[in-house]
Design an enzyme around this catalytic site. Sequence first.
Site, PDB file in Angstrom:
ATOM      1  N   GLY A  31       0.695  -1.396   0.427  1.00 46.90           N
ATOM      2  CA  GLY A  31      -0.298  -0.200  -0.116  1.00 46.90           C
ATOM      3  C   GLY A  31       1.223   1.000  -0.047  1.00 46.90           C
ATOM      4  N   THR A  33       1.365   3.877   2.059  1.00 51.57           N
ATOM      5  CA  THR A  33       2.160   3.978   4.049  1.00 51.57           C
ATOM      6  C   THR A  33       3.518   2.676   3.885  1.00 51.57           C
ATOM      7  OG1 THR A  33      -0.026   4.546   4.285  1.00 51.57           O
ATOM      8  CG2 THR A  33       2.126   4.527   5.798  1.00 51.57           C
ATOM      9  N   ASP A  85       2.960  -2.424   8.466  1.00 56.16           N
ATOM     10  CA  ASP A  85       2.453  -2.534   7.355  1.00 56.16           C
ATOM     11  C   ASP A  85       1.650  -1.943   7.714  1.00 56.16           C
ATOM     12  OD1 ASP A  85       1.080  -3.456   5.166  1.00 56.16           O
ATOM     13  OD2 ASP A  85       0.467  -5.330   5.583  1.00 56.16           O
ATOM     14  N   GLY A  86       0.608  -1.487   6.207  1.00 54.80           N
ATOM     15  CA  GLY A  86      -0.661   0.348   6.548  1.00 54.80           C
ATOM     16  C   GLY A  86      -1.362  -1.053   7.385  1.00 54.80           C
ATOM     17  N   ASP A  88      -6.296  -0.026   6.593  1.00 49.84           N
ATOM     18  CA  ASP A  88      -7.925   0.898   6.308  1.00 49.84           C
ATOM     19  C   ASP A  88      -8.654   1.008   7.417  1.00 49.84           C
ATOM     20  OD1 ASP A  88      -7.038   0.176   3.221  1.00 49.84           O
ATOM     21  OD2 ASP A  88      -8.264  -2.112   3.466  1.00 49.84           O
ATOM     22  N   LYS A  98      -7.668  -4.402   7.037  1.00 45.99           N
ATOM     23  CA  LYS A  98      -6.905  -4.618   5.993  1.00 45.99           C
ATOM     24  C   LYS A  98      -7.272  -5.375   3.949  1.00 45.99           C
ATOM     25  CE  LYS A  98      -2.728  -5.236   6.351  1.00 45.99           C
ATOM     26  NZ  LYS A  98      -2.012  -4.172   5.616  1.00 45.99           N
ATOM     27  N   GLY A 100      -7.983  -3.373   1.519  1.00 39.50           N
ATOM     28  CA  GLY A 100      -7.855  -2.559   0.681  1.00 39.50           C
ATOM     29  C   GLY A 100      -6.927  -2.459  -0.559  1.00 39.50           C
ATOM     30  N   GLU A 107      -0.756 -11.258   3.521  1.00 40.28           N
ATOM     31  CA  GLU A 107      -0.848  -9.752   4.704  1.00 40.28           C
ATOM     32  C   GLU A 107      -0.699 -10.435   6.003  1.00 40.28           C
ATOM     33  OE1 GLU A 107      -1.473  -5.156   2.281  1.00 40.28           O
ATOM     34  OE2 GLU A 107      -2.993  -6.688   3.168  1.00 40.28           O
TER      35      GLU A 107
HETATM   36  C1  5RP Z   1      -2.888  -4.248   1.217  1.00 37.00           C
HETATM   37  C2  5RP Z   1      -3.740  -3.070   2.437  1.00 37.00           C
HETATM   38  C3  5RP Z   1      -2.791  -1.219   2.621  1.00 37.00           C
HETATM   39  O1  5RP Z   1      -2.045  -1.805   3.968  1.00 37.00           O
HETATM   40  C4  5RP Z   1      -4.242  -1.139   3.666  1.00 37.00           C
HETATM   41  O2  5RP Z   1      -5.491  -0.911   1.854  1.00 37.00           O
HETATM   42  C5  5RP Z   1      -3.578   0.245   2.861  1.00 37.00           C
HETATM   43  O3  5RP Z   1      -3.761   1.000   2.528  1.00 37.00           O
HETATM   44  P1  5RP Z   1      -2.965   2.501   2.260  1.00 37.00           P
HETATM   45  O4  5RP Z   1      -1.207   2.951   3.034  1.00 37.00           O
HETATM   46  O5  5RP Z   1      -2.575   2.624   0.416  1.00 37.00           O
HETATM   47  O6  5RP Z   1      -4.046   3.437   2.959  1.00 37.00           O
HETATM   48  O7  5RP Z   1      -3.794  -3.740   3.694  1.00 37.00           O
HETATM   49  O8  5RP Z   1      -3.849  -4.634   0.887  1.00 37.00           O
END
Ligand code: 5RP
Length: 232
Positions: A31, A33, A85-86, A88, A98, A100, A107
């Site tokens: 993602g 982030t 990890d990021g 949502d 998560k 998104g 993940e």
């Molecule tokens: C990907 C994810 C991402 O960590 C989540 O969507 C957050 O994304 P971003 O950092 O672009 O806001 O779960 O599957």
Amino acid sequence: MTLSADDQKKAAAAAAMDHVRDGMKLGLGTGSTAKHFVDFIGAKVAGGWKLLCVPTSEATRTQAASLNIPLTTLDETPELDLTVDGADELDADLTLIKGGGGALLREKMVAASSARMIVIADGSKKVARLGAFPLPIEVVTFGAKATMRKIEKAAAGAGAKGQLSFRMKNGAQFVTDNGNYIIDGAFGMIPDAKKLALALEATPGVVDHGLFIGLADLAILGAPDGVVIVKA
Ligand code: 5RP
């Protein structure tokens, strides 16, 4: 000066570097982030640090490879020190939504193989109650519409009602790195994440879902003027 959402993501990723040490085995999230975090990791590798990393998606693998970050697999390296990890959405208990970006299965597998998971996100991702962000659910392509009907019933039994839809990309059904579809559940709010998780896991055809329960140890959230730490 107030930080933009992207600057908050970058600030959270930079703060996560305080938890990274030379010689670590790391899970690299997916993602926008996590992309900042991977850039910081690339800079450490360029500076001589010996890190070994498992990417959680093909997109992250491509980015990491372009930065010459040494990569491994969960099969070769089943125990990692840390995954960053990021997310949502996250609540005060560090239960996450998560997926998104569609990478939720890898993940979750990588986070579950790590001694610690740190979530990095901009401040808007912290919510009082999960569910405004549609819950991603990865399903096998075989019988996917029938699985959707089963998911609807299972989720309703766990108190989560809302529109289910197949994720689309460029006019076609989105396919994950694992060759599966994603169903997004727009529940609006999830009254009991554990109950919903168990109901989804008991549904044939469901590969996994984006509820991460008991996996995150710490969240570093960007704030308008810096970062805020949330502990599980
Ligand atoms: C990907 C994810 C991402 O960590 C989540 O969507 C957050 O994304 P971003 O950092 O672009 O806001 O779960 O599957």
